[in-house]
Motif scaffolding. Structure first.
Motif, PDB file in Angstrom:
ATOM      1  N   PHE A  59      12.930   6.965   4.797  1.00 15.24           N
ATOM      2  CA  PHE A  59      12.067   7.405   3.705  1.00 15.24           C
ATOM      3  C   PHE A  59      10.893   8.210   4.253  1.00 15.24           C
ATOM      4  N   VAL A  60      10.660   9.357   3.638  1.00 15.28           N
ATOM      5  CA  VAL A  60       9.481  10.160   3.946  1.00 15.28           C
ATOM      6  C   VAL A  60       8.606  10.171   2.712  1.00 15.28           C
ATOM      7  N   ALA A  61       7.392   9.678   2.855  1.00 12.91           N
ATOM      8  CA  ALA A  61       6.473   9.580   1.726  1.00 12.91           C
ATOM      9  C   ALA A  61       5.155  10.280   2.074  1.00 12.91           C
ATOM     10  N   LYS A  62       4.378  10.599   1.016  1.00 13.63           N
ATOM     11  CA  LYS A  62       3.101  11.287   1.210  1.00 13.63           C
ATOM     12  C   LYS A  62       2.062  10.638   0.309  1.00 13.63           C
ATOM     13  N   SER A  63       0.841  10.515   0.820  1.00 15.35           N
ATOM     14  CA  SER A  63      -0.183   9.836   0.068  1.00 15.35           C
ATOM     15  C   SER A  63      -0.541  10.604  -1.199  1.00 15.35           C
ATOM     16  N   LYS A  64      -0.926   9.890  -2.252  1.00 14.63           N
ATOM     17  CA  LYS A  64      -1.330  10.484  -3.520  1.00 14.63           C
ATOM     18  C   LYS A  64      -2.835  10.700  -3.490  1.00 14.63           C
ATOM     19  N   PRO A  65      -3.388  11.707  -4.198  1.00 16.05           N
ATOM     20  CA  PRO A  65      -2.629  12.809  -4.799  1.00 16.05           C
ATOM     21  C   PRO A  65      -2.235  13.825  -3.742  1.00 16.05           C
ATOM     22  N   MET A  75       0.826  -1.204   0.000  1.00 15.32           N
ATOM     23  CA  MET A  75       0.000   0.000   0.000  1.00 15.32           C
ATOM     24  C   MET A  75       0.861   1.256   0.000  1.00 15.32           C
ATOM     25  N   ILE A  76       1.914   1.250   0.793  1.00 14.72           N
ATOM     26  CA  ILE A  76       2.810   2.408   0.809  1.00 14.72           C
ATOM     27  C   ILE A  76       3.469   2.584  -0.553  1.00 14.72           C
ATOM     28  N   LEU A  77       3.848   1.485  -1.176  1.00 18.35           N
ATOM     29  CA  LEU A  77       4.498   1.558  -2.483  1.00 18.35           C
ATOM     30  C   LEU A  77       3.556   2.065  -3.564  1.00 18.35           C
ATOM     31  N   SER A  78       2.293   1.671  -3.479  1.00 17.55           N
ATOM     32  CA  SER A  78       1.353   2.031  -4.550  1.00 17.55           C
ATOM     33  C   SER A  78       0.613   3.338  -4.303  1.00 17.55           C
ATOM     34  N   ASP A  79       0.261   3.642  -3.059  1.00 17.19           N
ATOM     35  CA  ASP A  79      -0.584   4.791  -2.752  1.00 17.19           C
ATOM     36  C   ASP A  79       0.182   5.992  -2.205  1.00 17.19           C
ATOM     37  N   PHE A  80       1.487   5.827  -1.986  1.00 18.54           N
ATOM     38  CA  PHE A  80       2.300   6.924  -1.462  1.00 18.54           C
ATOM     39  C   PHE A  80       3.451   7.193  -2.434  1.00 18.54           C
ATOM     40  N   ALA A  81       3.921   8.419  -2.446  1.00 18.16           N
ATOM     41  CA  ALA A  81       5.087   8.796  -3.249  1.00 18.16           C
ATOM     42  C   ALA A  81       6.183   9.296  -2.310  1.00 18.16           C
ATOM     43  N   VAL A  82       7.403   8.837  -2.534  1.00 18.16           N
ATOM     44  CA  VAL A  82       8.527   9.263  -1.698  1.00 18.16           C
ATOM     45  C   VAL A  82       8.832  10.732  -1.957  1.00 18.16           C
ATOM     46  N   VAL A  83       8.826  11.517  -0.893  1.00 16.84           N
ATOM     47  CA  VAL A  83       9.096  12.951  -0.983  1.00 16.84           C
ATOM     48  C   VAL A  83      10.584  13.227  -0.789  1.00 16.84           C
ATOM     49  N   LYS A  84      11.194  12.533   0.166  1.00 20.92           N
ATOM     50  CA  LYS A  84      12.605  12.772   0.457  1.00 20.92           C
ATOM     51  C   LYS A  84      13.198  11.538   1.120  1.00 20.92           C
ATOM     52  N   VAL A  85      14.462  11.281   0.825  1.00 19.88           N
ATOM     53  CA  VAL A  85      15.189  10.172   1.428  1.00 19.88           C
ATOM     54  C   VAL A  85      16.371  10.741   2.210  1.00 19.88           C
ATOM     55  N   PHE A  86      16.498  10.291   3.447  1.00 20.03           N
ATOM     56  CA  PHE A  86      17.595  10.749   4.303  1.00 20.03           C
ATOM     57  C   PHE A  86      18.588   9.598   4.451  1.00 20.03           C
ATOM     58  N   PRO A  87      19.734   9.705   3.765  1.00 17.57           N
ATOM     59  CA  PRO A  87      20.688   8.593   3.769  1.00 17.57           C
ATOM     60  C   PRO A  87      21.386   8.423   5.106  1.00 17.57           C
ATOM     61  N   GLY A  88      21.856   7.200   5.333  1.00 23.48           N
ATOM     62  CA  GLY A  88      22.643   6.887   6.515  1.00 23.48           C
ATOM     63  C   GLY A  88      23.697   5.865   6.155  1.00 23.48           C
ATOM     64  N   THR A  89      24.598   5.606   7.071  1.00 21.86           N
ATOM     65  CA  THR A  89      25.684   4.668   6.786  1.00 21.86           C
ATOM     66  C   THR A  89      25.312   3.225   7.105  1.00 21.86           C
ATOM     67  N   VAL A  90      24.191   2.987   7.794  1.00 22.67           N
ATOM     68  CA  VAL A  90      23.716   1.627   8.022  1.00 22.67           C
ATOM     69  C   VAL A  90      23.173   1.081   6.715  1.00 22.67           C
TER      70      VAL A  90
END
Length: 492
Positions: free
Chosen positions: A485-491, A464-479
Motif C-alpha cells: 500500500f502506498v498512502a499519502k497524508s491528507k490533505p 493514524m495511517i488509516l485516519s490521516d492518510f489516503a491510499v494512493v495506489k495498491v500493488f497486488p501480490g500473490t502472497v
C-alpha cells in the motif's frame, strides 16, 4: 485392527511391478521445470528477503552453527548459499534449490502413487502436481517447503517399500530422507511421528494375534537411525533451536490463528482451483478418495491421512498456524484427489445403472481433464503478479513525490525497504515519531504491507495511517494479505 484386516493389509503390501512410462514421466517433468522457471527472477517477498539478509549472506560455517529463528531452514540455507556462491546473488539463484526440489517431486510422486494405485492414476497424480498453482508457487519460493514436500513423498515411498519387501535398503533410505526432511524443516517430525504410530499399531496387532515381531525390527532401526542422523545434523544448533521454541507463545499468536489459517487456506485453494464452488466439489472428491483408500488398505490410508492430523494438533499447540505448514502433504492430497476422480463415476454408475465397464473411465477422464485445465489456468495469476511488489511501489513513490517530501514505512515493510532496497526513507516505531514527521508541514508518503500485522504490532500507528492518510495506489501480490500500500497524508 482385526486379524482379517491385517491379512488383507499384508496382501496389499505385496510389491506391484509395472513398466515405467518414461516418455510420459519425462514430459511431465520437463513441463514442471518449464512452469517453474517462468518469471523466476521477479522481486523477492518479505520472508525471502529476511531469509537472504539474516542467513544466506553469511558464511557457510555460520549458517550451520547459528539458528537466528524459524526463518532458518538449515538444509535449504546451505543449498541457497552454495547456489549464490556459484551463480551470484539473484532472485533466481536464491530460489534455484526450491525449483530443483519442486521438479524432482514430480517423478517422486509418480513412484509413490504407482506403488498404491494404477499406472494411469500415478501419471495423473504427476500431471496434477506439475500444473498445481500451489506447487509452482512454492517451487519459486526461496524457502524449504518444496524440499519438505519432496522428502515427505520420498520417505513415505521408502517406508512402503520396506514394509513390502522386508529388506533393509529401503529402511536405510527412509532414515536418510527423513533426517534430511527434518534438517529442512522441523515439521517433518510430524510425518515421522505418524509413521512410528502406524508401525507401532501394526506391531501391536501382530503381538496380540500371536505373530512374530521380527519384521518390525528394521522399521524400529530406521526410526532410530532417522533420529540419530537428525541429531547429528542439528548438533551445532540444537540448543539454540530448543531455546527458540521454548521461549513461550509466538508473537504472531494474535493474528495467525487457526481460524485465520482456515479461511486463508480456503482463499488459497480458491485461487488454485479457480473458484470457491470448485472447493466444495474438490472436497467431496477428496472425501470419496480417502474412503476408497480406507477400504483398500488401512495402513496406506493412515500413511496418507495421519500426518495431516498430527500437524494440525502440533501447530495448534504452538499457537500460530499458517497454510504453508500443510504444503508438505500436497502429494498425499493429490493422490487422494485422483483416487476420488476414479471411483466416483464407478460408484454412481454401479448404483444407478449397474454397468460401468466403459462409461465410468470416460467420465473419470472428463473430470480429470476439467480439473487439470482449471489448475493450469490458475497459473496465470502466479505469473501476472510477483509475490510482493516492493519494487513497483518504490518506483512509483520515487516518481510521484516532490523533492523534500518524506516517505515513511512501518511494520513488516521496514526491513525490506530500508535494509534490502536501501532506500533513504524513515522507519517509524511510534505514533509520536510519525506525528513529528507529519508536523514538518510537507505531505508525507507511507508505504506498508500486511495491514493486520501492522495493527497487531502498533495499533496507534495503524489507526493514524488509516485516519490521516489516503491510499494512493495498491500493488497486488500473490502472497496472502501481502499487497503493498502506498498512502499519502491528507490533505494532498
Amino acid at each position: 485392527m482385526t486379524t482379517a484386516h491385517s491379512t488383507r493389509a499384508s496382501e496389499s503390501l505385496v510389491p506391484v511391478r509395472t513398466p515405467v512410462p518414461w516418455v510420459w514421466l519425462g514430459f511431465l517433468t520437463v513441463l514442471a521445470l518449464a512452469l517453474r522457471v517462468i518469471d523466476l527472477n521477479r522481486g523477492l517477498w518479505l520472508d525471502e528477503i529476511i531469509f537472504l539478509t539474516v542467513t544466506v549472506r553469511h558464511p557457510l560455517a555460520e549458517i550451520i552453527t547459528v539458528f537466528p529463528g524459524d526463518t532458518q531452514h538449515p538444509l535449504y540455507s546451505v543449498l541457497a548459499r552454495l547456489s549464490i556462491l556459484a551463480f551470484g546473488e539473484h532472485a533466481w539463484s536464491l530460489r534455484l534449490p526450491a525449483v530443483v526440489f519442486g521438479v524432482a517431486s514430480i517423478p517422486a510422486l509418480y513412484f509413490l502413487a504407482v506403488s498404491i494405485a494404477s499406472r494411469t492414476q500415478a501419471l495423473i497424480c504427476a500431471a496434477f502436481l506439475a500444473v498445481s498453482y500451489h506447487h509452482v508457487w512454492f517451487s519459486q519460493n526461496a524457502r524449504g517447503y518444496s524440499a519438505l514436500a519432496f522428502f515427505t513423498i520420498l520417505a513415505t515411498l521408502f517406508l512402503l517399500q520396506g514394509l513390502r519387501t522386508g529388506r533393509g535398503g529401503p529402511y536405510a533410505l527412509y532414515a536418510i530422507a527423513s533426517a534430511l526432511g527434518v534438517y529442512t524443516h522441523l515439521a517433518m517430525m510430524f510425518l515421522i511421528a505418524s509413521d512410528v504410530l502406524i508401525c507401532a499399531s501394526e506391531a501391536w496387532t501382530d503381538w496380540r494375534n500371536g505373530r512374530s515381531l521380527e519384521r518390525w525390527k528394521l522399521p524400529l532401526k530406521a526410526f532410530l537411525a532417522a533420529g540419530g542422523l537428525t541429531l547429528l545434523l542439528y548438533a551445532p544448533i540444537v540448543l539454540q533451536v530448543q531455546k527458540f521454541f521454548s521461549k513461550g507463545p509466538s508473537p504472531m499468536k494474535a493474528v495467525s490463528t487457526p481460524s485465520w489459517a482456515l479461511w486463508e487456506t480456503i482463499r488459497g485453494l480458491a485461487i488454485g482451483l479457480g473458484a470457491n464452488g470448485v472447493i466444495v466439489v474438490a472436497g467431496l472428491v477428496v472425501a470419496c478418495g480417502a474412503w476408497s483408500y480406507f477400504k483398500q488398505d488401512r495402513v496406506v490410508f493412515a500413511l496418507l491421512a495421519l500426518p495431516g492430523v498430527l500437524t494440525v494438533g502440533a501447530v495448534a499447540v504452538r499457537g500460530t498456524m499458517y497454510p504453508r505448514f500443510f504444503f508438505s502433504l500436497i502429494g498425499f492430497a493429490v493422490i487422494i484427489l485422483v483416487r476420488g476422480l476414479m471411483v466416483i463415476p464407478q460408484w454412481v454408475l454401479e448404483r444407478w445403472s449397474g454397468n460401468n465397464a466403459r462409461l465410468a473411465p470416460a467420465l473419470s477422464a472428463g473430470l480429470v481433464a476439467i480439473l487439470l485445465a482449471v489448475s493450469a489456468f490458475s497459473l496465470a495469476r502466479n505469473y501476472k503478479y510477483p509475490k510482493q511488489d516492493f519494487e513497483s511501489a518504490i518506483r512509483f513513490v520515487d516518481a510521484q513525490r516532490a523533492a523534500g517530501e518524506p516517505v515513511v514505512t512501518a511494520g513488516a515493510s521496514t526491513d525490506p525497504i530500508l535494509g534490502y532496497y536501501a532506500k533513504p526513507w524513515e522507519g517509524v516505531d511510534s505514533v509520536e515519531q510519525l506525528q513529528a514527521i507529519c508536523d514538518r508541514g510537507r505531505p508525507v508518503w507511507a508505504v506498508y504491507t500486511f495491514p493486520r500485522y501492522l495493527q497487531d504490532w502498533s495499533p496507534p500507528i495503524a489507526r493514524m495511517i488509516l485516519s490521516d492518510f489516503a491510499v494512493v495506489k495498491v500493488f497486488p501480490g500473490t502472497v496472502g494479505d501481502g499487497d503493498i500500500f502506498v498512502a499519502k497524508s491528507k490533505p494532498w
